[in-house]
Write a protein that holds these residues in place. Structure first.
Motif, short mmCIF file in Angstrom:
data_model
loop_
_atom_site.label_atom_id
_atom_site.label_comp_id
_atom_site.label_asym_id
_atom_site.label_seq_id
_atom_site.Cartn_x
_atom_site.Cartn_y
_atom_site.Cartn_z
N MET A 1 0.83 -1.20 0.00
CA MET A 1 0.00 0.00 0.00
C MET A 1 0.88 1.26 0.00
SD MET A 1 -2.86 0.96 2.69
CE MET A 1 -4.23 1.92 2.42
N LEU A 2 1.95 1.26 0.79
CA LEU A 2 2.84 2.42 0.83
C LEU A 2 3.51 2.65 -0.52
CD1 LEU A 2 4.47 2.12 4.36
CD2 LEU A 2 2.77 3.77 3.58
N THR A 3 3.83 1.56 -1.20
CA THR A 3 4.43 1.67 -2.52
C THR A 3 3.46 2.34 -3.49
OG1 THR A 3 5.62 -0.39 -2.08
CG2 THR A 3 5.58 0.37 -4.36
N SER A 4 2.19 1.97 -3.41
CA SER A 4 1.18 2.58 -4.28
C SER A 4 1.04 4.07 -3.99
CB SER A 4 -0.18 1.89 -4.08
OG SER A 4 -0.11 0.55 -4.50
N ILE A 5 1.04 4.44 -2.72
CA ILE A 5 0.95 5.86 -2.36
C ILE A 5 2.17 6.60 -2.88
CG2 ILE A 5 0.94 7.48 -0.42
CD1 ILE A 5 -0.77 5.42 1.10
N PRO A 39 -5.99 0.77 -12.63
CA PRO A 39 -6.20 -0.61 -13.08
C PRO A 39 -6.49 -0.75 -14.58
CG PRO A 39 -8.12 0.18 -11.90
CD PRO A 39 -7.05 1.24 -11.76
N TYR A 40 -6.75 0.33 -15.28
CA TYR A 40 -7.13 0.22 -16.68
C TYR A 40 -5.96 0.42 -17.64
CZ TYR A 40 -11.72 0.36 -14.68
OH TYR A 40 -12.82 0.08 -13.93
N VAL A 41 -4.78 0.84 -17.13
CA VAL A 41 -3.63 1.00 -18.02
C VAL A 41 -2.48 0.10 -17.53
CG1 VAL A 41 -2.01 2.64 -19.06
CG2 VAL A 41 -4.35 3.35 -18.61
N PHE A 42 -1.67 0.58 -16.57
CA PHE A 42 -0.52 -0.20 -16.12
C PHE A 42 -0.79 -1.04 -14.87
CE2 PHE A 42 1.75 3.37 -18.34
CZ PHE A 42 2.12 2.60 -19.44
N ASN A 43 -1.83 -0.74 -14.14
CA ASN A 43 -2.24 -1.49 -12.94
C ASN A 43 -1.10 -1.61 -11.92
OD1 ASN A 43 -4.04 -2.81 -11.29
ND2 ASN A 43 -3.74 -4.80 -12.25
N PHE A 44 -0.46 -0.48 -11.59
CA PHE A 44 0.62 -0.47 -10.61
C PHE A 44 0.13 -0.34 -9.17
CE2 PHE A 44 3.70 1.30 -13.94
CZ PHE A 44 4.23 0.04 -14.18
N ILE A 49 -5.40 0.03 -1.89
CA ILE A 49 -5.53 1.48 -2.09
C ILE A 49 -6.69 1.80 -3.02
CG2 ILE A 49 -3.99 1.88 -4.05
CD1 ILE A 49 -2.93 4.29 -2.37
N LEU A 50 -6.99 0.89 -3.94
CA LEU A 50 -8.15 1.10 -4.81
C LEU A 50 -9.45 1.05 -4.01
CD1 LEU A 50 -7.09 -0.93 -7.97
CD2 LEU A 50 -7.07 1.54 -7.64
N GLY A 51 -9.44 0.26 -2.93
CA GLY A 51 -10.61 0.22 -2.05
C GLY A 51 -10.80 1.53 -1.28
N LEU A 52 -9.69 2.22 -1.01
CA LEU A 52 -9.74 3.51 -0.31
C LEU A 52 -9.99 4.68 -1.26
CD1 LEU A 52 -6.70 3.15 2.11
CD2 LEU A 52 -9.11 3.08 2.70
N SER A 53 -10.01 4.41 -2.55
CA SER A 53 -10.10 5.46 -3.55
C SER A 53 -11.25 6.45 -3.34
CB SER A 53 -10.17 4.84 -4.95
OG SER A 53 -10.26 5.83 -5.93
N PRO A 54 -12.46 5.99 -3.05
CA PRO A 54 -13.54 6.97 -2.83
C PRO A 54 -13.26 7.92 -1.66
CG PRO A 54 -14.46 4.78 -3.16
CD PRO A 54 -12.97 4.62 -3.04
N ASP A 55 -12.70 7.38 -0.59
CA ASP A 55 -12.38 8.22 0.56
C ASP A 55 -11.26 9.21 0.23
OD1 ASP A 55 -14.28 6.93 2.13
OD2 ASP A 55 -12.85 5.38 2.73
#
Length: 157
Positions: A1-5, A39-44, A49-55
């Motif tokens: 998750m930290l890597t994604s951030i 998730p629609y291009v490179f999905n890195f 974190i995608l679950g937290l996206s709305p927040d």
């Protein structure tokens, strides 16, 4: 998750910088970074974190609107008066009506969803416009008065 951030922050800031150098609002580069990493291009990005996206989007919107609101001065608004009212009311109304009419035609949405989408767009667009307008004001655009050639000719005689 930290890597994604870290990916989002680094690539968002990097593309924002690149777009500003190209004389395009940095926000466009940041949005492009989000699309590319998503998730629609490179999905890195990690699924957590995608679950937290709305927040996260909600927090970002609050920060942007707060920043825009803190830069407003009520005395300046009172001095400008009617123009400030018209600049806040007319664009929002046009955006709501346009999305309400075009949503069903172009996107196949029902009329209520189109109205809601138009209202959200009208609420968010000042957050994009206000920082750009502040930058223009800071750089001094519009300070010099324009003199048309006719005014110049009249002042000669």
């Amino acid at each position: 998750m930290l890597t994604s951030i870290a990916f989002v922050l680094v690539f968002g800031l990097l593309l924002g910088y690149v777009f500003r150098k190209m004389k395009v609002p940095g926000l466009i580069g940041m949005i492009l970074a989000g699309v590319l990493l998503g998730p629609y291009v490179f999905n890195f990005l990690d699924d957590s974190i995608l679950g937290l996206s709305p927040d996260l989007r909600q927090i970002a919107l609050v920060i942007i609107l707060t920043r825009a609101g803190l830069t407003l001065d009520i005395r300046d608004l009172k001095r400008v008066g009617r123009s400030a009212l018209m600049m806040s009311f007319v664009p929002a109304t046009v955006e709501i009506v346009a999305v309400t009419l075009l949503g069903p035609l172009l996107l196949g949405m029902d009329i209520i969803s189109s109205m809601v989408m138009g209202t959200v767009l009208a609420a968010v667009s000042p957050a994009v416009v206000v920082p750009f307008m502040l930058k223009i004001m800071k750089e001094g655009y519009g300070k010099k008065t324009f003199r048309s050639p006719i005014d110049t000719l009249w002042s000669i005689h």
